[in-house]
Design a protein around this motif. Structure first.
Motif, mmCIF file in Angstrom:
data_model
loop_
_atom_site.group_PDB
_atom_site.id
_atom_site.type_symbol
_atom_site.label_atom_id
_atom_site.label_comp_id
_atom_site.label_asym_id
_atom_site.label_seq_id
_atom_site.Cartn_x
_atom_site.Cartn_y
_atom_site.Cartn_z
ATOM 1 N N LEU A 10 0.616 -1.249 0.323
ATOM 2 C CA LEU A 10 -0.190 -0.283 0.344
ATOM 3 C C LEU A 10 0.716 1.521 0.026
ATOM 4 N N ARG A 11 2.039 1.272 0.364
ATOM 5 C CA ARG A 11 2.937 2.710 0.731
ATOM 6 C C ARG A 11 3.830 2.400 -0.670
ATOM 7 N N GLY A 12 3.878 1.142 -0.726
ATOM 8 C CA GLY A 12 4.642 1.489 -2.202
ATOM 9 C C GLY A 12 4.190 1.929 -3.131
ATOM 10 N N ASN A 13 2.419 1.883 -2.617
ATOM 11 C CA ASN A 13 1.698 2.095 -4.477
ATOM 12 C C ASN A 13 1.550 3.765 -4.427
ATOM 13 N N ALA A 120 -12.861 11.576 4.894
ATOM 14 C CA ALA A 120 -12.675 10.161 4.760
ATOM 15 C C ALA A 120 -14.127 9.899 3.553
ATOM 16 N N VAL A 121 -13.335 10.323 2.368
ATOM 17 C CA VAL A 121 -14.287 10.296 1.735
ATOM 18 C C VAL A 121 -14.032 8.799 0.981
ATOM 19 N N LEU A 122 -13.635 7.929 1.176
ATOM 20 C CA LEU A 122 -13.771 6.620 1.016
ATOM 21 C C LEU A 122 -13.192 6.199 2.054
ATOM 22 N N PRO A 123 -13.629 4.970 2.416
ATOM 23 C CA PRO A 123 -13.940 3.478 3.433
ATOM 24 C C PRO A 123 -11.718 3.731 3.591
ATOM 25 N N THR A 136 -11.860 0.627 0.951
ATOM 26 C CA THR A 136 -11.984 0.680 -0.548
ATOM 27 C C THR A 136 -10.845 1.757 -1.138
ATOM 28 N N SER A 137 -10.829 2.775 0.011
ATOM 29 C CA SER A 137 -9.717 3.656 -0.667
ATOM 30 C C SER A 137 -8.387 3.089 -1.354
ATOM 31 N N ASP A 138 -7.430 2.164 -0.199
ATOM 32 C CA ASP A 138 -6.428 1.357 -0.801
ATOM 33 C C ASP A 138 -6.719 0.390 -2.090
ATOM 34 N N VAL A 139 -8.036 -0.090 -2.150
ATOM 35 C CA VAL A 139 -8.098 -0.772 -3.766
ATOM 36 C C VAL A 139 -8.357 -0.422 -4.392
ATOM 37 N N VAL A 140 -9.109 1.384 -4.348
ATOM 38 C CA VAL A 140 -8.975 2.449 -5.768
ATOM 39 C C VAL A 140 -8.028 2.488 -5.641
ATOM 40 N N MET A 141 -6.484 3.354 -5.067
ATOM 41 C CA MET A 141 -5.477 3.617 -4.909
ATOM 42 C C MET A 141 -4.639 2.544 -5.849
ATOM 43 N N LEU A 142 -4.584 1.550 -6.003
ATOM 44 C CA LEU A 142 -4.081 0.637 -6.662
ATOM 45 C C LEU A 142 -4.938 0.324 -7.806
ATOM 46 N N GLY A 143 -5.871 0.124 -7.940
ATOM 47 C CA GLY A 143 -6.691 0.579 -9.600
ATOM 48 C C GLY A 143 -5.925 1.389 -10.036
ATOM 49 N N LEU A 199 -1.533 13.473 -7.691
ATOM 50 C CA LEU A 199 -2.365 12.506 -6.938
ATOM 51 C C LEU A 199 -2.410 11.617 -5.842
ATOM 52 N N ALA A 200 -0.578 11.038 -6.699
ATOM 53 C CA ALA A 200 0.024 10.509 -5.455
ATOM 54 C C ALA A 200 -0.270 11.636 -3.723
ATOM 55 N N GLY A 201 -0.466 13.041 -3.930
ATOM 56 C CA GLY A 201 -0.317 13.587 -2.511
ATOM 57 C C GLY A 201 -1.389 13.033 -1.839
ATOM 58 N N ILE A 202 -2.481 12.958 -3.007
ATOM 59 C CA ILE A 202 -4.273 13.326 -2.273
ATOM 60 C C ILE A 202 -4.592 11.412 -2.142
#
Length: 600
Positions: A10-13, A120-123, A136-143, A199-202
């Protein structure tokens, strides 16, 4: 352990997203882009402002932030970076650092410097694997990261403009000859990189839950390490570097705790650069001389300074100022003198050996803590602690830096920057608390703790420093060190042990950095590691470049301008840094060799 792996991914993403932008600009323009760091914080603050203050939907705010960051990146490249393209990369690097300072402080003026809770715009914790919770935020970020990487890959491989970017990254001159609009390609690269930074900062702010205008520095620095780890200029390497760094960092924190995070990050970087000098997938630099120096440092019309100016300056600084100046001027003067001492010593490394070492805060911190510890706990008097601090800084910094002198090109500057940050982090790990009640200088039991006493001590030390620098430059040793900076290949062919002389030049610089750290410690009477920041390191470099990198007395001129003149704006710190950034840009643009330039 599986939980730790997920946390690392998650961090590496996030690191991968940021590293791609950094590597893209470097590949196309051969520029280390410090302004990219600011887009991490700026993107997050803009998203916070749109969602919290304006009530805009996150999915509308997200593309709006990317457009704003992209437009700013384009403006920065057109107005600041590209006009310096005729100089070597040091000019552009310094200008991006100045832009970063301006962006950060404009953001503080607009949004305040306080940390804000990111909405907290995404869980963020609605899923669980073992003991590891993610959302969900992590899944969206990975996607999104996967989509960005696939799109970038297809664009660079099959798109006409993408192929032009690849061609420019491989050989800019050849790209020009075959009709590729290199200027347009560079603008597009900056635009894409800036949007990716936002995008990365967000997503990083969504991950940690808070945001501030300066929050981009830490993630930006780590993303920069990831890009270097993968190989600057390689987009695939940037992605791999981001995930590798994220995973190694997660396991390092699991084993050693969060306090060791920065040490781990930069130790990983330095080890990789030693084993694989171009990074995991990058090209090993073909040139042995550092591209940050060279002809850039010789440009500019020399200023003819009459001989009488120097004794007059000595009388003004050493006699008139301490006699007639008030406490405020003297206190400011001590800061000017201490930074001049540090910067004058640094001219041996930067001006003679041709190595722009970006981690001077490390040796300064070693000197300050050595002097403070032996004075407070061993009761060593100031006059003995001062040279001991310099020697400790020279020896410790030289031992720690010894493996990196075989690194080539930009990477040696990056490695020294990492070394400086790691040194300060290690000191914080060993001495986590601030040190108070550091003894002031004294003679015969009489405390020398007045502004005029501090000023005179610093002035005498500066005079001795300049004398030593003058003697080194005129000696056989100084001429050999200068030959290394002038033409490393020729020096090697002549039998000069280049690595040894670079290390020796760095040791001399570290000695005077340690002296400066000792003076700071005894005049502040307390120290903690928050004093010794990356900003301090880059300030020393800027002072040297501003005054004239090859001239020790140029460091005095640079310090007077950047420390003394900027003191006029001390009551408005944000505007002070903004003005500092503008001054740096103007000097790099119109006096690229510094205010004082030497032809020989």
């Amino acid at each position: 352990m599986f939980d730790t792996l997920i946390a690392g991914l998650l961090r590496g993403n996030v690191y991968a997203l940021g590293a791609v932008g950094i590597s893209l600009v470097f590949g196309v323009m051969n520029v280390v882009n410090f302004a990219q760091f600011s887009f991490f914080g700026l993107g997050a603050m803009l998203a916070w402002f749109f969602v919290v203050k304006l009530g805009v939907s996150f999915w509308i705010a997200l593309p709006a932030v990317l457009v704003i960051c992209a437009a700013l990146g384009l403006l920065i490249n057109v107005s600041v970076v590209r006009p310096l393209a005729r100089y070597l990369p040091l000019a552009a690097m310094l200008s991006t650092y100045a832009v970063a300072q301006i962006l950060d402080n404009v953001s503080q003026l607009a949004f305040t410097a306080q940390f804000q809770t990111f909405p907290a715009v995404l869980p963020t914790s609605n899923f669980q694997i073992g003991n590891m919770r993610f959302g969900t935020s992590d899944v969206v970020m990975l996607g999104i990261t996967a989509a960005v990487m696939v799109s970038m890959s297809l664009f660079l491989k099959f798109g006409k403009t993408g192929r032009a970017i690849r061609a420019t990254a491989q050989d800019q001159e050849a790209a020009l000859q075959v009709g590729i609009p290199v200027g347009t390609v560079q603008n597009l690269s900056f635009l894409i990189a800036s949007a990716l930074g936002g995008l990365a900062g967000i997503f990083f702010s969504l991950y940690i839950g808070v945001v501030s205008p300066t929050s981009g520095l830490n993630i930006g620095m780590t993303a920069f390490v990831a890009a270097t780890l993968g190989g600057l200029g390689s987009l695939v390497g940037a992605v791999i570097g981001g995930f590798v760094l994220g995973i190694l960092e997660a396991f390092g924190i699991y084993l050693f705790g969060d306090a060791a995070r920065q040490i781990l990050v930069f130790v990983i970087l330095i080890v990789v650069l030693i084993v694989r000098p171009g990074g995991l997938l990058g090209k090993v630099p073909l040139i042995s001389s550092e591209p940050l120096t060279g002809t850039f440092l010789g440009k500019g019309r020399p200023l003819r300074i009459p001989r009488w100016v120097w004794p007059a300056a000595f009388v003004v600084g050493g006699v008139l100022v301490p006699v007639f100046a008030d406490s405020y001027v003297l206190t400011t003067g001590t800061q000017v003198l201490i930074y001049a001492i540090i910067a004058a010593g640094f001219t041996v490394t930067a001006g003679q050996a041709g190595v722009i070492a970006l981690g001077q805060a490390g040796p300064i911190a070693i000197g300050a803590y050595t002097s403070a510890i032996i004075s407070v706990y061993l009761h060593v008097p100031f006059w003995a602690a001062l040279p001991i601090a310099g020697l400790a800084a020279a020896v410790i910094a030289s031992i720690l830096a010894s493996p990196i002198w075989g690194v080539k090109g930009h990477y040696i500057s990056i490695a020294t920057l990492g070394l400086g940050i790691a040194i300060v982090a290690a000191i914080h790990l060993i001495v986590p608390q601030a040190i108070y009640d550091i003894p002031v200088p004294s003679i015969g039991g009489i405390a020398l703790n007045t502004p005029v006493a501090y000023y005179i001590i610093d002035f005498v030390v500066l005079a001795i420093t300049l004398l030593v620098m003058w003697r080194i430059r005129r000696s056989h040793l100084g001429k050999v060190i200068s030959s290394v900076g002038s033409d490393e290949v020729a020096a090697l062919a002549s039998g000069v042990r280049v690595r040894d002389y670079k290390a020796l030049a760095f040791a001399v610089s570290a000695f005077f950095a340690g002296i400066g750290g000792s003076l700071l410690a005894h005049q502040y009477t307390y120290i903690d590691t928050t004093i010794f920041t990356m900003m301090m390191s880059l300030l020393v470099v800027t002072i040297v470049i501003l005054g004239g990198v090859s001239l020790p007395y140029g460091a005095v001129v640079g310090s007077i301008i950047l420390i003394g003149a900027m003191e006029l704006l001390r009551f408005t710190p944000e505007w002070r840094i903004i003005v500092y950034g503008l001054v740096l840009i103007l000097v790099v643009r119109f006096r690229p060799g510094g205010i004082l330039v030497r032809n020989s």
